[in-house]
Motif scaffolding. Structure first.
Motif, mmCIF file in Angstrom:
data_model
loop_
_atom_site.group_PDB
_atom_site.id
_atom_site.type_symbol
_atom_site.label_atom_id
_atom_site.label_comp_id
_atom_site.label_asym_id
_atom_site.label_seq_id
_atom_site.Cartn_x
_atom_site.Cartn_y
_atom_site.Cartn_z
ATOM 1 N N LYS A 1 22.836 30.988 41.397
ATOM 2 C CA LYS A 1 21.599 31.179 40.993
ATOM 3 C C LYS A 1 20.926 32.410 41.526
ATOM 4 O O LYS A 1 21.007 32.429 42.756
ATOM 5 C CB LYS A 1 20.735 30.033 40.996
ATOM 6 C CG LYS A 1 20.979 28.725 40.139
ATOM 7 C CD LYS A 1 20.029 27.736 40.643
ATOM 8 C CE LYS A 1 20.528 26.405 40.175
ATOM 9 N NZ LYS A 1 21.456 25.649 40.840
ATOM 10 N N PRO A 2 20.190 33.435 40.862
ATOM 11 C CA PRO A 2 19.372 34.410 41.434
ATOM 12 C C PRO A 2 18.353 33.721 42.537
ATOM 13 O O PRO A 2 17.807 32.557 42.429
ATOM 14 C CB PRO A 2 18.678 35.112 40.504
ATOM 15 C CG PRO A 2 19.263 34.717 39.115
ATOM 16 C CD PRO A 2 20.051 33.039 39.358
ATOM 17 N N VAL A 3 18.053 34.536 43.696
ATOM 18 C CA VAL A 3 17.113 34.182 44.695
ATOM 19 C C VAL A 3 15.757 34.863 44.130
ATOM 20 O O VAL A 3 15.595 36.016 43.650
ATOM 21 C CB VAL A 3 17.301 34.800 45.990
ATOM 22 C CG1 VAL A 3 16.533 34.622 46.944
ATOM 23 C CG2 VAL A 3 18.800 34.068 46.578
ATOM 24 N N GLN B 1 25.903 26.426 48.756
ATOM 25 C CA GLN B 1 24.670 27.041 48.602
ATOM 26 C C GLN B 1 24.578 27.919 47.580
ATOM 27 O O GLN B 1 25.057 29.023 47.604
ATOM 28 C CB GLN B 1 23.989 27.548 49.857
ATOM 29 C CG GLN B 1 23.822 26.780 50.788
ATOM 30 C CD GLN B 1 22.616 25.627 50.461
ATOM 31 O OE1 GLN B 1 21.630 25.932 49.980
ATOM 32 N NE2 GLN B 1 22.771 24.416 50.726
ATOM 33 N N PRO B 2 24.441 27.367 46.090
ATOM 34 C CA PRO B 2 24.702 28.233 44.852
ATOM 35 C C PRO B 2 23.544 29.287 44.429
ATOM 36 O O PRO B 2 22.931 28.934 43.797
ATOM 37 C CB PRO B 2 24.903 27.026 43.578
ATOM 38 C CG PRO B 2 23.956 25.989 44.301
ATOM 39 C CD PRO B 2 24.115 25.854 45.862
ATOM 40 N N PHE C 1 23.163 41.046 51.228
ATOM 41 C CA PHE C 1 23.039 41.302 49.822
ATOM 42 C C PHE C 1 22.546 40.107 48.981
ATOM 43 O O PHE C 1 23.349 39.265 48.936
ATOM 44 C CB PHE C 1 24.373 41.753 49.162
ATOM 45 C CG PHE C 1 25.056 42.713 49.980
ATOM 46 C CD1 PHE C 1 25.033 44.086 49.468
ATOM 47 C CD2 PHE C 1 25.983 42.486 50.902
ATOM 48 C CE1 PHE C 1 25.912 45.216 50.071
ATOM 49 C CE2 PHE C 1 26.648 43.650 51.922
ATOM 50 C CZ PHE C 1 26.417 44.927 51.301
ATOM 51 N N ILE C 2 21.226 40.364 48.727
ATOM 52 C CA ILE C 2 20.785 39.296 47.822
ATOM 53 C C ILE C 2 20.690 39.833 46.295
ATOM 54 O O ILE C 2 20.254 41.022 46.090
ATOM 55 C CB ILE C 2 19.464 38.843 48.324
ATOM 56 C CG1 ILE C 2 19.504 38.521 49.649
ATOM 57 C CG2 ILE C 2 18.445 38.051 47.441
ATOM 58 C CD1 ILE C 2 17.963 38.575 50.399
ATOM 59 N N ASN C 3 21.121 38.675 45.202
ATOM 60 C CA ASN C 3 21.251 39.066 43.957
ATOM 61 C C ASN C 3 21.976 40.416 43.851
ATOM 62 O O ASN C 3 21.504 41.357 42.800
ATOM 63 C CB ASN C 3 19.803 39.209 43.315
ATOM 64 C CG ASN C 3 19.086 37.922 43.475
ATOM 65 O OD1 ASN C 3 19.603 36.947 43.601
ATOM 66 N ND2 ASN C 3 17.812 38.119 43.540
ATOM 67 N N PRO C 4 23.073 40.701 44.358
ATOM 68 C CA PRO C 4 23.945 41.847 44.159
ATOM 69 C C PRO C 4 24.677 42.037 42.977
ATOM 70 O O PRO C 4 25.058 40.986 42.159
ATOM 71 C CB PRO C 4 25.017 41.735 45.025
ATOM 72 C CG PRO C 4 25.207 40.384 45.335
ATOM 73 C CD PRO C 4 23.878 39.668 45.196
#
Length: 175
Positions: free
Chosen positions: A19-21, A54-55, A80-83
């Motif tokens: 899932k997106p952060v 952690q999905p 990298f978050i939501n790459p």
């Protein structure tokens, strides 16, 4: 910081789409710290959050090479978050890949030689970067994890089935 357990094939969580952060929170920062400690301890050069169960769309990476004198490696941690890959080259390159969730198995994989990646950094800023060489291979490998794809999915059915059988047997023996 604490070490987290890396989940191993055939764990079905590895096939989840992360899932997106929504926001960079203290919990996300803690997850990132734990992921770096876990990745360095393994040791590895990249880790997706799903590999520590952690999905979430979070990747840690460090491609630093040991210095020539054999001294301490100067770390170059990247987050990298939501790459997402927003562009790919037509040119392909082949690298031997391995995976912390498929220990001690390596195989050559062909991927685009260059990619452009868009992501959020730990400060919550949107960034874009061009990647090539090992960086391009690693970022594609880790983003695949976020989408439930493993590097063995690029192999022939025969090789992939052999790997799955080997790790399924090992998991049964461990129970």
């Amino acid at each position: 910081m604490s070490l987290r357990e890396i989940i191993i094939l055939p764990d079905k969580q590895l096939r989840l789409v992360s899932k997106p952060v929504e926001k960079v929170t203290p919990e996300i920062r803690q997850l990132v710290d734990d992921m770096f400690q876990t990745m360095y301890d393994a040791p590895g050069i990249g880790l997706a959050a799903i590999q520590v169960a952690q999905p979430l769309r979070v990747i840690t990476m460090d491609l630093a090479k040991p210095d020539a004198e054999g001294g301490e490696t100067k770390r170059e941690p990247r987050v990298f978050i939501n790459p997402e890959i927003i562009a790919r080259s037509d040119e392909l390159s082949v690298y031997e890949e391995g995976c912390l969730s498929i220990p001690e198995y390596y195989e050559e994989v062909e991927r685009p030689a260059r990619v452009r990646v868009r992501f959020i950094d730990l400060d919550g800023k949107l960034r874009e970067e061009d990647a090539e060489g090992l960086y391009a291979t690693c970022i594609q490998h880790e983003i695949d994890h976020l989408n439930g794809v493993l590097f063995i999915d690029y192999l022939s059915k025969l090789k992939r089935d052999r790997v799955m059988k080997k790790f399924t047997k090992a998991a049964k023996r461990a129970e």
